[in-house]
Design a protein around this motif. Structure first.
Motif, PDB file in Angstrom:
ATOM      1  N   GLY A 111     -92.402  64.757  33.192  1.00  0.00           N
ATOM      2  CA  GLY A 111     -91.974  66.319  32.868  1.00  0.00           C
ATOM      3  C   GLY A 111     -93.079  67.023  32.293  1.00  0.00           C
ATOM      4  O   GLY A 111     -93.289  68.228  32.616  1.00  0.00           O
ATOM      5  N   ARG A 153     -94.486  70.514  33.917  1.00  0.00           N
ATOM      6  CA  ARG A 153     -94.763  71.872  33.046  1.00  0.00           C
ATOM      7  C   ARG A 153     -96.203  72.295  33.202  1.00  0.00           C
ATOM      8  O   ARG A 153     -96.369  73.668  33.692  1.00  0.00           O
ATOM      9  CB  ARG A 153     -94.708  71.660  31.685  1.00  0.00           C
ATOM     10  N   ILE A 193     -92.216  73.627  37.388  1.00  0.00           N
ATOM     11  CA  ILE A 193     -91.017  74.021  36.634  1.00  0.00           C
ATOM     12  C   ILE A 193     -90.665  75.407  36.812  1.00  0.00           C
ATOM     13  O   ILE A 193     -91.195  76.334  36.440  1.00  0.00           O
ATOM     14  CB  ILE A 193     -90.892  73.643  35.269  1.00  0.00           C
TER      15      ILE A 193
END
Lengths: 350, 132
Positions: free
Chosen positions: A338, A342, A347
């Motif tokens: 994740g 980013r 994202i």
């Protein structure tokens, strides 16, 4: 190809960002568990405040520092990248301004997939060799793009290098000749408004990477009357550790010749930066009189080959700027997918 | 849009260019048109080395508008080796134990979120020395 005036690389600089993502984190996110088949252990990722412009600036500053040249004497700044922050607005003007080369300077961005940086080197070599410029800066730099879940995501990395070309007497490595080999081969592309490139899977191998690397490398060796054993060091474009070693072995370059420039093993494929970063790593270890063979590859497709001869000055100026080893040694691991998404700008809010 | 503002500031942002007073030798950042020390007006552009030490620092968790994409991030006051104290973002500090007095060096990075119209502001930040 040779210029009428003798030209050399008078300064060089590298850049690799500090964050690293382990490829097993990418594999885990996409449900692939076979770690043994991952092409590299980890790859470099730009920090949140980095892009191909900021990375180019740092590499360019190192190149100028090693050359000990006043930046306002640089007559061209050419940046090769496929991750330009702007679709329209040159990266090269920001780099030229930041290193103090403006306003009496030519500047442009080049795009030729992973060959954009070495195309900038060809142009800079010719610009100086023709007498139009005393010094010309060529940069290959990428914050490489890859579609989440695609095979390329395991290697697409960030980094690159800058080379300042200038008069041969000031060279850290003299250019003995160069050659380009280009055909229309659609192995990899990205159209405007597409976020990620598409690639032709196995088609990227034999008819693309290998055919063009072989064409440029053999052509240059034949034109110079040289053999691979005449070189102390060699570097090829390195999309993954396997391709680079296969072309080197086929051309009869040894593992010892390519080992110092095999940066892909440590940080992955930096696209336009990859072969240039490998060359910078070789200049970090080469000694006076060492011959260096360089061959890039860019999809679309083509290769640029250079024959270089290291000089005594290389060892004198080496410590004026950080080495590739310095950049490889500083690392900060991003453990989760994740955070990696980013940091690499993947994202997007709907 | 603030394009003319950033364009005017580009020498300070990209080169850490301040000013030096011909009369008293004072060096200032950001650049001044009148010397704050001796009140003379004969100042010339002066490019700082970018080397300094960390005077103080803090971590920004709740970023102001325009900086959310970078949060959390560190901000520091840096004592340049030529004298002035500069406030700037710190970079490459994840996992680093920051300390007052730590040597730092200037780097050029993106300073804030890309604005709605997409313009990217580049400028100076400071990081722990790459080669200590």
């Amino acid at each position: 190809m040779k210029t009428t005036q003798e030209v050399g690389i008078v300064g060089y600089g590298a850049y690799v960002p500090r964050p690293r993502v382990p490829t097993r984190a990418i594999a885990a996110a996409w449900g692939r568990s076979d770690e043994a088949r991952l092409p590299v252990r980890e790859k470099s990722v730009p920090a949140l405040d980095e892009d191909s412009i900021t990375m180019s600036i740092e590499a360019a500053r190192s190149a100028v520092a090693r050359a000990r040249v006043a930046p306002d004497r640089i007559r061209a700044v050419w940046v090769g990248s496929e991750s330009k922050p702007y679709a329209v607005k040159p990266s090269s003007t920001v780099v030229a301004e930041a290193i103090g080369a403006t306003p009496w300077v030519s500047a442009a961005d080049l795009e030729f997939a992973c060959k954009a940086g070495s195309e900038a080197m060809q142009a800079a070599y010719a610009f100086v060799g023709s007498g139009m410029a005393g010094y010309a800066l060529a940069i290959g730099m990428d914050a490489a793009q890859s579609k989440p879940g695609d095979q390329l995501e395991f290697t697409a990395a960030a980094g690159g290098a800058a080379f300042l070309f200038g008069p041969s007497p000031e060279a850290v490595a003299r250019v003995e000749g160069s050659l380009s080999y280009v055909t229309d081969t659609p192995d990899f592309f990205r159209r405007q408004h597409m976020h990620y490139p598409e690639h032709g899977h196995r088609f990227t191998g034999e008819p693309a990477y290998f055919a063009h690397s072989r064409g440029a490398a053999q052509g240059l060796l034949e034109s110079l009357g040289r053999r691979p054993s005449d070189y102390r060091w060699a570097v090829f474009h390195q999309p993954n550790p396997k391709f680079m070693r296969r072309i080197a072995a086929e051309m009869e370059f040894t593992e010892q010749q390519i080992a110092p420039g095999a940066v892909v093993d440590r940080i992955g494929n930096t696209y336009s930066g990859a072969s240039l970063l490998g060359l910078a790593a070789i200049l970090d270890v080469a000694k006076d009189g060492d011959r260096i063979f360089f061959c890039s590859y860019g999809s679309g497709a083509g290769s640029d080959a250079f024959s270089l001869l290291a000089t005594r000055r290389l060892e004198e100026v080496r410590e004026e700027a950080p080495s590739v080893r310095d950049y490889l040694a500083r690392r900060h691991e991003i453990a989760d997918y994740g955070t990696y998404l980013r940091m690499s700008g993947k994202i997007r809010l709907l | 849009m603030e394009l003319p503002r950033y364009h005017r500031m580009r020498r300070a942002l990209y080169h850490l260019e301040g000013s030096a007073c011909a009369a008293c030798g004072g060096r200032f950042f950001p650049p001044r048109s009148v010397c704050p020390s001796c009140r003379k007006g004969d100042l010339a552009p002066y490019r700082f080395s970018g080397r300094g030490t960390l005077y103080s620092y803090t971590r920004v968790g709740q970023a102001p508008r325009g900086f959310a994409s970078l949060a959390p991030y560190d901000v520091g006051m840096v004592r340049l080796e030529e004298g002035p104290l500069v406030t700037a973002q710190l970079s490459d500090t994840e996992g680093v134990d920051l300390a007052i007095g730590m040597p730092v060096e200037m780097v050029t990075r993106t300073l804030r979120d890309a604005a709605e119209h997409g313009y990217i502001v580049y400028g100076y930040k400071f990081r722990p020395l790459l080669r200590p």
